[in-house]
Write an enzyme that holds these catalytic residues in place. Sequence first.
Site, PDB file in Angstrom:
ATOM      1  N   ARG A 136       0.875  -1.169   0.000  1.00 53.57           N
ATOM      2  CA  ARG A 136       0.000   0.000   0.000  1.00 53.57           C
ATOM      3  C   ARG A 136       0.912   1.218   0.000  1.00 53.57           C
ATOM      4  O   ARG A 136       1.752   1.340  -0.861  1.00 53.57           O
ATOM      5  CB  ARG A 136      -0.909  -0.087   1.246  1.00 53.57           C
ATOM      6  CG  ARG A 136      -2.262   0.489   1.109  1.00 53.57           C
ATOM      7  CD  ARG A 136      -3.148   0.212   2.305  1.00 53.57           C
ATOM      8  NE  ARG A 136      -2.654   0.771   3.558  1.00 53.57           N
ATOM      9  CZ  ARG A 136      -3.349   0.843   4.686  1.00 53.57           C
ATOM     10  NH1 ARG A 136      -4.578   0.353   4.719  1.00 53.57           N
ATOM     11  NH2 ARG A 136      -2.840   1.353   5.785  1.00 53.57           N
ATOM     12  N   HIS A 165       3.180  -0.693   8.591  1.00 51.52           N
ATOM     13  CA  HIS A 165       1.841  -1.130   9.030  1.00 51.52           C
ATOM     14  C   HIS A 165       1.680  -2.607   8.696  1.00 51.52           C
ATOM     15  O   HIS A 165       2.054  -3.043   7.609  1.00 51.52           O
ATOM     16  CB  HIS A 165       0.785  -0.285   8.319  1.00 51.52           C
ATOM     17  CG  HIS A 165      -0.599  -0.464   8.847  1.00 51.52           C
ATOM     18  ND1 HIS A 165      -0.894  -0.441  10.196  1.00 51.52           N
ATOM     19  CD2 HIS A 165      -1.785  -0.669   8.218  1.00 51.52           C
ATOM     20  CE1 HIS A 165      -2.204  -0.618  10.365  1.00 51.52           C
ATOM     21  NE2 HIS A 165      -2.764  -0.764   9.176  1.00 51.52           N
ATOM     22  N   TYR A 265     -40.101   0.536   1.271  1.00 52.15           N
ATOM     23  CA  TYR A 265     -39.902   0.442  -0.181  1.00 52.15           C
ATOM     24  C   TYR A 265     -39.822  -1.012  -0.651  1.00 52.15           C
ATOM     25  O   TYR A 265     -39.151  -1.831  -0.025  1.00 52.15           O
ATOM     26  CB  TYR A 265     -38.580   1.103  -0.579  1.00 52.15           C
ATOM     27  CG  TYR A 265     -38.590   2.606  -0.550  1.00 52.15           C
ATOM     28  CD1 TYR A 265     -39.429   3.342  -1.378  1.00 52.15           C
ATOM     29  CD2 TYR A 265     -37.722   3.287   0.293  1.00 52.15           C
ATOM     30  CE1 TYR A 265     -39.402   4.726  -1.352  1.00 52.15           C
ATOM     31  CE2 TYR A 265     -37.698   4.672   0.320  1.00 52.15           C
ATOM     32  CZ  TYR A 265     -38.546   5.388  -0.507  1.00 52.15           C
ATOM     33  OH  TYR A 265     -38.527   6.756  -0.480  1.00 52.15           O
ATOM     34  N   CYS A 312     -34.458   2.949   4.886  1.00 52.73           N
ATOM     35  CA  CYS A 312     -34.547   4.072   3.955  1.00 52.73           C
ATOM     36  C   CYS A 312     -33.448   5.080   4.291  1.00 52.73           C
ATOM     37  O   CYS A 312     -32.608   4.821   5.147  1.00 52.73           O
ATOM     38  CB  CYS A 312     -35.917   4.740   4.077  1.00 52.73           C
ATOM     39  SG  CYS A 312     -37.282   3.588   3.951  1.00 52.73           S
ATOM     40  N   MET A 313     -33.476   6.247   3.637  1.00 50.17           N
ATOM     41  CA  MET A 313     -32.435   7.237   3.927  1.00 50.17           C
ATOM     42  C   MET A 313     -32.543   7.751   5.358  1.00 50.17           C
ATOM     43  O   MET A 313     -31.539   8.032   6.020  1.00 50.17           O
ATOM     44  CB  MET A 313     -32.517   8.403   2.934  1.00 50.17           C
ATOM     45  CG  MET A 313     -31.360   9.377   3.080  1.00 50.17           C
ATOM     46  SD  MET A 313     -31.446  10.788   1.983  1.00 50.17           S
ATOM     47  CE  MET A 313     -31.157  10.047   0.397  1.00 50.17           C
ATOM     48  N   ASP A 314     -33.778   7.840   5.856  1.00 52.27           N
ATOM     49  CA  ASP A 314     -33.994   8.524   7.138  1.00 52.27           C
ATOM     50  C   ASP A 314     -34.648   7.678   8.214  1.00 52.27           C
ATOM     51  O   ASP A 314     -34.762   8.130   9.359  1.00 52.27           O
ATOM     52  CB  ASP A 314     -34.910   9.742   6.910  1.00 52.27           C
ATOM     53  CG  ASP A 314     -34.448  10.549   5.722  1.00 52.27           C
ATOM     54  OD1 ASP A 314     -33.330  11.073   5.792  1.00 52.27           O
ATOM     55  OD2 ASP A 314     -35.190  10.620   4.720  1.00 52.27           O
TER      56      ASP A 314
HETATM   57  C1  LIG Z   1      -1.130   3.108   9.361  1.00 46.86           C
HETATM   58  C2  LIG Z   1      -2.123   2.736  10.412  1.00 46.86           C
HETATM   59  N1  LIG Z   1      -1.709   2.626  11.692  1.00 46.86           N
HETATM   60  C3  LIG Z   1      -2.565   2.281  12.690  1.00 46.86           C
HETATM   61  C4  LIG Z   1      -3.899   2.012  12.436  1.00 46.86           C
HETATM   62  C5  LIG Z   1      -4.799   1.562  13.562  1.00 46.86           C
HETATM   63  O1  LIG Z   1      -5.205   0.245  13.342  1.00 46.86           O
HETATM   64  P1  LIG Z   1      -6.229  -0.513  14.309  1.00 46.86           P
HETATM   65  O2  LIG Z   1      -7.502   0.242  14.247  1.00 46.86           O
HETATM   66  O3  LIG Z   1      -6.354  -1.870  13.720  1.00 46.86           O
HETATM   67  O4  LIG Z   1      -5.618  -0.506  15.669  1.00 46.86           O
HETATM   68  C6  LIG Z   1      -4.361   2.113  11.117  1.00 46.86           C
HETATM   69  C7  LIG Z   1      -5.755   1.817  10.814  1.00 46.86           C
HETATM   70  O5  LIG Z   1      -6.137   1.247   9.855  1.00 46.86           O
HETATM   71  C8  LIG Z   1      -3.449   2.478  10.074  1.00 46.86           C
HETATM   72  O6  LIG Z   1      -3.843   2.581   8.799  1.00 46.86           O
END
Ligand SMILES: Cc1ncc(COP(=O)(O)O)c(C=O)c1O
Length: 385
Positions: A136, A165, A265, A312-314
Amino acid sequence: MDHAFVNWAEIDLDAIAFNVQAIRRQVGPGVEIMPAVKGNAYGHGAAPVSKAALQAGATRLAVHRAIEGGELRQAGIDAPVLVMGYTPPDGAPYIAQHDLTASLMTLEFAQALSAAVGAVGRTLPVHIKVDTGMSRYGLMPDEVLEFARALVKLPNLQLEGLFTHFATADSLDLTHVRRQLAVFNEVLSALHAAGIEIPLPHASNSAAIMRLPEARFKAVRPGIAFYGMPPSDDWTPTFEIHPALTLKSRVCRVRRLPVGAGVSYGRTFVTQRETVAALVPVGYGDGFHRILSNKAQVLIRGKRAPLIGRVCMDQFVVDATEIPGVELNDEVVLVGRQGSEQISAEEVARLAGTINYEVTTSLLPRVARLYLRGGKVVETTAIGE
Ligand SMILES: Cc1ncc(COP(=O)(O)O)c(C=O)c1O
């Protein structure tokens, strides 16, 4: 409740403080706690929750985008705020003006930031994100050293952090996380060998805080557990946490439907018996997902009432036939506890085919947020207030 809201989320700031202290006990005194308050603090409300976290012992905050950091500054928060995601080069002045900590990935941005920080006459800490196996955001491990060497030559910036991460810290099998951790340690060692010290390496999300003591480094980034929700359905949290959010509404109509009445709906639900129908003013326009149509339940008078027909929306309708005395303005709990019954965000998530993270983060600004201490409302954020 002396307010005019038809739906609202109650955020228990004592639960937030309890969770910070629970994380502190788990990680010990030498590790900074940097809660992830992105996505409007997972729907809980970024500013009030951040303030409560800092009061309870968190020392930093993490958001995804620069504008989220700006919101915290506007709310008067001066703790270090890490922007974990991408900021384009023309966002550098914003980072500098709001005293935010950027996650760097390109030299172009680093140069733009160095100039922008110089223009406001200060120095700024910066972090490097390294992608150790999430595919990512972040530099590849073999790109970090060269990038860091160039970075430390730029004026006005101080390389403070290196972070990564984990992709699978919540899975039963921790093999991949251990591999990511090994790569992260290798990158840190290579920087050290080149004479580049990183004062604040960090890696752990909630699941890793609970399960990988060797991944704590100098700071941790709890999100889901900080809000009191378990990181996974597959295992139980390793320490006690308290859910902070309760989603409430009130019954806005009660009527008796004859056999054969189509509800909402598309008439996807048709009554098979005479039915007491209670109308609940919450919909996908509040962030309560339409996929919960004919699936979710709510609590009224301490009992479960199933949702009938489409969300629904609301608003949506529940079958309140089994709830004696149900009447207009009765409190409805969609997520949280009422009497001895409880509907967790995890239960709603399973029915919606998603995760607890999305259930709370989906709550839109139209849902008022009421902040509680000692069971009393101490702050309210609501449209039109
Ligand atoms: C880079 C990063 N660090 C920490 C976290 C916190 O993760 P968690 O909610 O699983 O503790 C996230 C959440 O997705 C994240 O994207």
